[in-house]
Enzyme design. Structure first.
Site, PDB file in Angstrom:
ATOM      1  N   SER A  64     -57.142 -31.018 -36.915  1.00 55.28           N
ATOM      2  CA  SER A  64     -55.843 -30.741 -36.432  1.00 55.28           C
ATOM      3  C   SER A  64     -55.565 -30.475 -34.966  1.00 55.28           C
ATOM      4  CB  SER A  64     -55.112 -29.643 -37.037  1.00 55.28           C
ATOM      5  OG  SER A  64     -54.710 -29.735 -38.363  1.00 55.28           O
ATOM      6  N   LYS A  67     -53.674 -32.890 -33.172  1.00 55.19           N
ATOM      7  CA  LYS A  67     -52.362 -33.232 -33.155  1.00 55.19           C
ATOM      8  C   LYS A  67     -51.489 -33.075 -31.920  1.00 55.19           C
ATOM      9  CE  LYS A  67     -51.938 -32.035 -38.393  1.00 55.19           C
ATOM     10  NZ  LYS A  67     -52.002 -30.665 -39.028  1.00 55.19           N
ATOM     11  N   TYR A 191     -54.452 -41.674 -39.484  1.00 56.77           N
ATOM     12  CA  TYR A 191     -54.433 -40.261 -39.198  1.00 56.77           C
ATOM     13  C   TYR A 191     -55.738 -39.408 -39.394  1.00 56.77           C
ATOM     14  CZ  TYR A 191     -53.396 -35.044 -40.110  1.00 56.77           C
ATOM     15  OH  TYR A 191     -53.578 -33.789 -40.351  1.00 56.77           O
ATOM     16  N   TYR A 243     -49.357 -22.569 -37.141  1.00 60.73           N
ATOM     17  CA  TYR A 243     -48.551 -22.743 -38.526  1.00 60.73           C
ATOM     18  C   TYR A 243     -47.655 -21.551 -38.704  1.00 60.73           C
ATOM     19  CZ  TYR A 243     -51.865 -26.270 -38.790  1.00 60.73           C
ATOM     20  OH  TYR A 243     -53.018 -27.638 -38.886  1.00 60.73           O
ATOM     21  N   VAL A 261     -59.222 -27.486 -39.344  1.00 63.25           N
ATOM     22  CA  VAL A 261     -60.031 -26.935 -40.550  1.00 63.25           C
ATOM     23  C   VAL A 261     -61.408 -27.023 -40.325  1.00 63.25           C
ATOM     24  CG1 VAL A 261     -58.289 -27.027 -42.419  1.00 63.25           C
ATOM     25  CG2 VAL A 261     -59.763 -28.983 -41.889  1.00 63.25           C
TER      26      VAL A 261
END
Ligand code: GLU
Length: 417
Positions: A64, A67, A191, A243, A261
Site C-alpha cells: 500500500s 498508493k 493494482y 487508515y 502489509v
C-alpha cells in the site's frame, strides 16, 4: 569524524527489537512466510543525505505504500480535477479494505484505502490506456523517485492475485457505480502488480524525500513531480495514510505516513526528511508494529512532529536608521511570516532617507515572500524614496518591481559618490 546519526538509528532499532507482537500479513501466502525478524530504517534529508541501519539492503514488496505515489502519477496524467471526480480526499475512519464510498457520488473516500487505490490505478496514463501501460507507468515513476531501476516480484503478485477476491469484489462494485471504466479484473491485476514492486527502506526514504523536497529527487536532482502534486500527496497521506488510526497517528507522531502489509512504513516531513522503516509483523490495523514505534521514537527524540513549533528562529527581520539610509535586514529562509513582518516595518517607517534592503544573508525566499518584498520596495519608491537592494547572492534573481523597473544596487550607489 564520523557522523553519529547511523549509530543513533541502530540504537533506535536495538531498543525495539524485543517487541515481537503482531503477525505477518496472513491473507497473502507469500507475505505470511516472510522472516518476521527483519528490521530496517533509513532517513534521507531533503538535501539528499541518506542514513540507514539494520537490514537496509533487504527488498520487500511496497504494497500500500505504492498508493500515494500512484496517486501522484494519476494526477500528473489526468489532472487533479479529473482524479477528484473519481476519488475523494476525506478520512474514511475505516479499515483499508472497506469500500468506504461517499454518499451520493459513490466516490471512494480517499486514494489510500483499497477502493480509492484501485480506482486511482484505473485512471493512470489515459482513458484508453492498456493494462500493461498503467503498470509500466508506476514502475517507471517509482524508479525515478527511488533513483534506481525497480522491479516487480512476480511471486508476490502470483500469490496475492490468487487470493484477491476482496479487491475483485471491490472493483466490481466500483464498476457497477460507474467509478471505474476499465475491466475489473485487469485493474485489480495491475493494482496488484503495482503493490508487488520491490523496494528497500532506502528506496522508500528517497521516494519520500522527493516529496519532502517539493518533487525534486534530492540525489539525481531530477524534477520527478511538480510542487503542487507533492503537496497534494503529502496532504492526503496526513489525512488518510494510516487508515482508521490516522487521527491518533497525526496527533501523537505527527509524520504524514503510509504503511504497507509487507511491513514497510514511509513518512515525510516537508522540507526536512523522508523516512522508510520495515518490520513484517503487523498490528490490528494492518500497520507494521515495530516500524510504527520507530516513527514514534524519531518524532519524540528528533522533534520531527509536523506541528512542533520550530524552536530555532528561521528568519530574522530588522530595521535601523543610519545617516543616509534606513536599512531593512532579512536573514535566513524567508517565508510568508517574515515577509509580512518586513512589510509592517516598512509601513511603519517615517524616515525620508533612502531605503536599503539588505538580503545578503538570506538563503531563500518562497515565491510569495519574494513578491511581498518586491512590492514593499515598489511602494516605498512610490513614496518618493530611493530604494537600494543588497543581494550579492542574487537570491531574488530578477528583482523586477512589478512595473519593469529595478531597485538600485549598492554598486550603482558607490559609483555616484
Ligand atoms: N496489496 C494489498 C491489498 O490490496 C495492500 C494492502 C496494504 O498494504 O495495506 O490488500
Amino acid at each position: 569524524m564520523k557522523t553519529p546519526i547511523p549509530d543513533y538509528l541502530n540504537e533506535v532499532l536495538d531498543s525495539l527489537r524485543a517487541d515481537t507482537s503482531g503477525n505477518t500479513a496472513q491473507y497473502i501466502p507469500e507475505l505470511a512466510q516472510a522472516n518476521p525478524d527483519l528490521f530496517a530504517l533509513s532517513v534521507t534529508t531533503a538535501t539528499g543525505s541518506t542514513y540507514s541501519a539494520g537490514d537496509h539492503l533487504t527488498e520487500f514488496s511496497i504494497q500500500s505504500i505504492s498508493k500515494p505515489f500512484a496517486y501522484a502519477a494519476a494526477i500528473m496524467d489526468r489532472g487533479l480535477e479529473r482524479v477528484l471526480q473519481s476519488v475523494g480526499v476525506e478520512a474514511s475512519g475505516e479499515a483499508f479494505n472497506e469500500l468506504s464510498l461517499e454518499d451520493g457520488t459513490h466516490r471512494p473516500k480517499n486514494p489510500m484505502i483499497n477502493a480509492g487505490a484501485i480506482t486511482t490505478h484505473g485512471l493512470l496514463v489515459s482513458q484508453t490506456a492498456s493494462a500493461e501501460s498503467r503498470v509500466s507507468r508506476v514502475l517507471e515513476l517509482f524508479s525515478h523517485l527511488a533513483g534506481r531501476e525497480l522491479r516487480i516480484d512476480e511471486k508476490v503478485y502470483a500469490s496475492e492475485i490468487q487470493t484477491a477476491d476482496h479487491n475483485l469484489a471491490t472493483a466490481h462494485m466500483l464498476r457497477s457505480y460507474g467509478i471505474i471504466d476499465a475491466d475489473a479484473h485487469e485493474v485489480v491485476s495491475g493494482y496488484t502488480r503495482q503493490c508487488s514492486i520491490l523496494v528497500t527502506v532506502e528506496d522508500l526514504s528517497l521516494m519520500s524525500a522527493t516529496l519532502a523536497n517539493g518533487g525534486i529527487q534530492p540525489r539525481t536532482r531530477e524534477r520527478v513531480l511538480t510542487e503542487d502534486v507533492a503537496r497534494q500527496v503529502m496532504s492526503v497521506m496526513a489525512v488518510a495514510g494510516m487508515y482508521d488510526g490516522a487521527g491518533d497517528w497525526l496527533t501523537r507522531v505527527g509524520i504524514p505516513a503510509k504503511s504497507g502489509v509487507a511491513g514497510g512504513l514511509v513518512g515525510v516531513l516537508p522540507d526536512q526528511v523522508g523516512i522508510g522503516a520495515f518490520s513484517p509483523r503487523l498490528d490490528a490495523h494492518g500497520n507494521s508494529q515495530r516500524s510504527g514505534r520507530v516513527f514514534e521514537r524519531l518524532s519524540t527524540d528528533m522533534g520531527l512532529h509536523l506541528f512542533a513549533p520550530s524552536s530555532g528562529q528561521l528568519d530574522v527581520v530588522d530595521v535601523r536608521q543610519e545617516a543616509t539610509h534606513e536599512v531593512f535586514t532579512l536573514q535566513g529562509n524567508v517565508q510568508f511570516m517574515a515577509a509580512a513582518e518586513l512589510l509592517d516595518l516598512m509601513a511603519a517607517s517615517t524616515s525620508r532617507t533612502a531605503v536599503l534592503l539588505d538580503i545578503s544573508r538570506v538563503y531563500s525566499f518562497t515565491s510569495v515572500a519574494r513578491r511581498m518584498a518586491l512590492e514593499g520596495l515598489r511602494r516605498l519608491r512610490l513614496d518618493s524614496r530611493r530604494v537600494i537592494l543588497n543581494d550579492p547572492l542574487q537570491v531574488l534573481a530578477n528583482p523586477d518591481l512589478g512595473d519593469g523597473s529595478y531597485p538600485e544596487s549598492p554598486a550603482d550607489e558607490h559609483h555616484e559618490v
